[in-house]
Design a protein around this motif. Structure first.
Motif, PDB file in Angstrom:
ATOM      1  N   LYS A  65      18.838 -12.878   3.508  1.00 28.86           N
ATOM      2  CA  LYS A  65      18.221 -11.878   4.381  1.00 28.86           C
ATOM      3  C   LYS A  65      18.811 -11.911   5.783  1.00 28.86           C
ATOM      4  O   LYS A  65      19.075 -10.874   6.378  1.00 28.86           O
ATOM      5  N   LYS A  68      22.131 -10.266   5.775  1.00 32.09           N
ATOM      6  CA  LYS A  68      21.985  -8.813   5.691  1.00 32.09           C
ATOM      7  C   LYS A  68      21.626  -8.226   7.056  1.00 32.09           C
ATOM      8  O   LYS A  68      22.173  -7.204   7.462  1.00 32.09           O
ATOM      9  N   GLU A  69      20.694  -8.864   7.753  1.00 38.95           N
ATOM     10  CA  GLU A  69      20.281  -8.380   9.065  1.00 38.95           C
ATOM     11  C   GLU A  69      21.435  -8.448  10.055  1.00 38.95           C
ATOM     12  O   GLU A  69      21.640  -7.533  10.855  1.00 38.95           O
ATOM     13  N   LYS A  70      22.205  -9.527   9.995  1.00 40.74           N
ATOM     14  CA  LYS A  70      23.344  -9.676  10.897  1.00 40.74           C
ATOM     15  C   LYS A  70      24.393  -8.597  10.610  1.00 40.74           C
ATOM     16  O   LYS A  70      24.935  -7.987  11.539  1.00 40.74           O
ATOM     17  N   SER A  72      23.814  -5.695   9.304  1.00 42.97           N
ATOM     18  CA  SER A  72      23.232  -4.434   9.758  1.00 42.97           C
ATOM     19  C   SER A  72      23.376  -4.273  11.272  1.00 42.97           C
ATOM     20  O   SER A  72      23.763  -3.206  11.759  1.00 42.97           O
ATOM     21  N   ARG A  73      23.078  -5.332  12.026  1.00 43.45           N
ATOM     22  CA  ARG A  73      23.231  -5.282  13.485  1.00 43.45           C
ATOM     23  C   ARG A  73      24.696  -5.056  13.866  1.00 43.45           C
ATOM     24  O   ARG A  73      24.990  -4.276  14.773  1.00 43.45           O
ATOM     25  N   ASN A  75      26.968  -3.577  12.073  1.00 44.07           N
ATOM     26  CA  ASN A  75      27.319  -2.193  11.743  1.00 44.07           C
ATOM     27  C   ASN A  75      26.811  -1.226  12.803  1.00 44.07           C
ATOM     28  O   ASN A  75      27.493  -0.274  13.163  1.00 44.07           O
ATOM     29  N   GLU A  76      25.596  -1.467  13.304  1.00 46.16           N
ATOM     30  CA  GLU A  76      25.050  -0.630  14.375  1.00 46.16           C
ATOM     31  C   GLU A  76      25.895  -0.752  15.637  1.00 46.16           C
ATOM     32  O   GLU A  76      26.182   0.250  16.296  1.00 46.16           O
TER      33      GLU A  76
END
Length: 170
Positions: A65, A68-70, A72-73, A75-76
């Protein structure tokens, strides 16, 4: 994440890297690289490792998880930086192609040499684009310049042909 899963699967079975390497005909250095994350095994080798450790490939490759969050950040952040870069490129391309100051100087030149207005004005209209910084000012000056040129031309014609001048009554 795969590196940690490979290492924990090996340690759960209480194997050394050398033992796994000997049993699977793989170099110990390859196993070390896979477990420290500097490289990853191909899919065929991953199947062999999963079978050897008696776990599924899905368990070996399951996602974390936090990872995944890293991602996602990141990618943003990448998306935001790409937008900023696109805006900078847009501004730079506008400033490179903006002829508004050049057109303004040419128009001011037509006030000094009024007859040139008939030659220069069509060129100014062709070069003046809506995304120029001084688009509206150039249009307004074009009309004023044309009116001024007509006034000068009318004055010249009236001097040459003696019409429209003052009337003297005796």
């Amino acid at each position: 994440m795969l590196a940690k899963q490979l290492k924990s699967a090996r340690l759960n079975k209480k194997f050394t890297q050398q033992e796994v390497a000997d049993k699977l005909n793989i170099s110990r250095q390859s196993i070390s690289k896979w477990e420290n994350g500097s490289s990853t095994p191909d899919i065929a080798t991953l199947k062999v490792l999963a079978s050897f450790y008696e776990i599924s490939i899905q368990d070996l490759t399951r996602e974390n998880k936090q990872l995944k969050e890293k991602i996602s950040r990141n990618n943003e952040t990448i998306h935001t930086q790409q937008q900023k870069l696109a805006n900078i490129r847009k501004v730079l391309s506008k400033s490179e192609n903006d002829d508004s100051w050049f057109l303004l100087i040419i128009l001011l030149f037509t006030f000094v040499f009024a007859p040139l207005n008939f030659i220069i004005l069509p060129l100014v209209f062709m070069k003046n684009k809506k995304d120029n910084q001084l688009y509206k000012l150039i249009l307004i000056l074009s009309f004023i310049s044309t009116a001024f040129t007509c006034f000068v031309f009318y004055g010249w014609l009236s001097d040459v042909f003696n019409f429209g001048g003052t009337i003297t009554i005796e």
